[in-house]
Scaffold this active site. Structure first.
Site, short mmCIF file in Angstrom:
data_model
loop_
_atom_site.label_atom_id
_atom_site.label_comp_id
_atom_site.label_asym_id
_atom_site.label_seq_id
_atom_site.Cartn_x
_atom_site.Cartn_y
_atom_site.Cartn_z
N GLY A 48 0.97 -1.14 -0.08
CA GLY A 48 0.01 -0.13 -0.04
C GLY A 48 0.77 1.30 0.07
N GLN A 53 3.31 9.73 1.82
CA GLN A 53 4.47 9.17 1.62
C GLN A 53 5.17 9.54 0.45
OE1 GLN A 53 2.89 4.86 2.31
NE2 GLN A 53 4.73 4.71 3.11
N CYS A 101 7.15 -0.90 6.49
CA CYS A 101 6.62 0.39 5.68
C CYS A 101 7.82 0.71 4.81
CB CYS A 101 6.52 1.45 6.72
SG CYS A 101 5.70 2.87 6.43
N LEU A 102 7.21 1.30 3.72
CA LEU A 102 8.28 1.70 2.56
C LEU A 102 8.98 2.94 3.21
CD1 LEU A 102 6.20 1.39 -0.60
CD2 LEU A 102 8.09 -0.14 0.10
N HIS A 143 -3.08 0.63 8.57
CA HIS A 143 -1.76 0.91 8.30
C HIS A 143 -1.69 2.22 7.49
CE1 HIS A 143 2.89 0.50 7.92
NE2 HIS A 143 2.47 1.28 6.63
N GLU A 144 -2.44 2.13 6.31
CA GLU A 144 -2.34 3.32 5.46
C GLU A 144 -3.24 4.37 5.76
OE1 GLU A 144 -0.47 2.95 3.19
OE2 GLU A 144 0.05 1.10 3.32
N HIS A 147 -1.15 6.69 8.08
CA HIS A 147 -0.43 7.63 7.37
C HIS A 147 -1.02 8.87 7.34
CE1 HIS A 147 3.44 5.55 6.46
NE2 HIS A 147 2.90 4.40 5.99
ZN ZN Z 1 3.61 2.54 5.53
#
Ligand code: ZN
Length: 195
Positions: A48, A53, A101-102, A143-144, A147
């Site tokens: 995701g 981000q 997480c990226l 999680h998304e 953000h």
């Molecule tokens: Zn993340």
């Protein structure tokens, strides 16, 4: 266009994203942003990606899992684009989810998540989204959403001894976690085939 993914420490990751006005959907600007999100997520092999981000403080995220090598135990999720998402918990149950997480390179840690949620929002054409999500996939959406509120998974790791690199996760924790994932999926998505 593949965009740079901001990394932990960047102040924009800690800001609260603004709702997208409904009259901006659909618009070329929003379509471009969404296509950048999808392209960047796929390129980075994420499950995701949320707009902050890539430095855009609007409430949009994308999710997609298709036999993801970063998360081989994750059930597949069809590409889902959500504008102005709202998540409601449909059970008091929680489960321990190993997350990465990226924006937090090479780190995993255990976060408590709700295994049955209702997701509402708007799709890229302005149509309402209203769906229930069960099992491990529910955690991906939580999680998304985090953000969009300036929260990273590391903020939610209560036992910091669970923090590990991706290699260490594979070596010491993945087998045990896969067993737990199987239990969660059997409970919340009975009848569906597991990898
Ligand atoms: Zn993340």
């Amino acid at each position: 266009m593949i965009r740079d993914i901001l990394k932990i420490g960047h102040p924009l990751l800690r800001d609260t994203a603004k709702p997208l006005p409904a009259d901006m959907v659909p618009s070329d600007l929003v379509k471009k942003l969404i296509s950048d999100l999808i392209e960047t997520m796929r390129h980075a092999k994420g499950a995701g990606l949320a707009a902050p981000q890539i430095g855009e403080l609007v409430r949009i995220f994308v999710v997609e899992v298709e036999d993801n090598p970063r998360y081989p135990y994750k059930p597949n999720i069809p590409l889902t684009v959500v504008i102005n998402p709202v998540i409601e918990y449909l059970t008091k149950d929680r489960f321990d989810n190993y997350e990465g997480c990226l924006s937090v390179p090479d780190l995993r840690g255990v976060v408590s998540r709700c295994p049955h949620i209702r997701l509402r929002g708007m799709d890229p054409n302005g149509k309402p989204i209203d769906q229930e999500i069960r099992g491990l996939s529910a955690a991906t959406f939580q999680h998304e959403l985090d953000h969009l509120n300036g929260t990273l998974f590391v903020d939610r790791v209560t036992d910091t001894k669970t923090l590990c690199t991706i290699d260490a996760f594979g070596m010491w924790h993945e087998d045990d976690f896969r067993r737990k994932v199987r239990d969660i999926e059997q409970k919340y998505n009975p009848g569906e085939s597991m990898k």
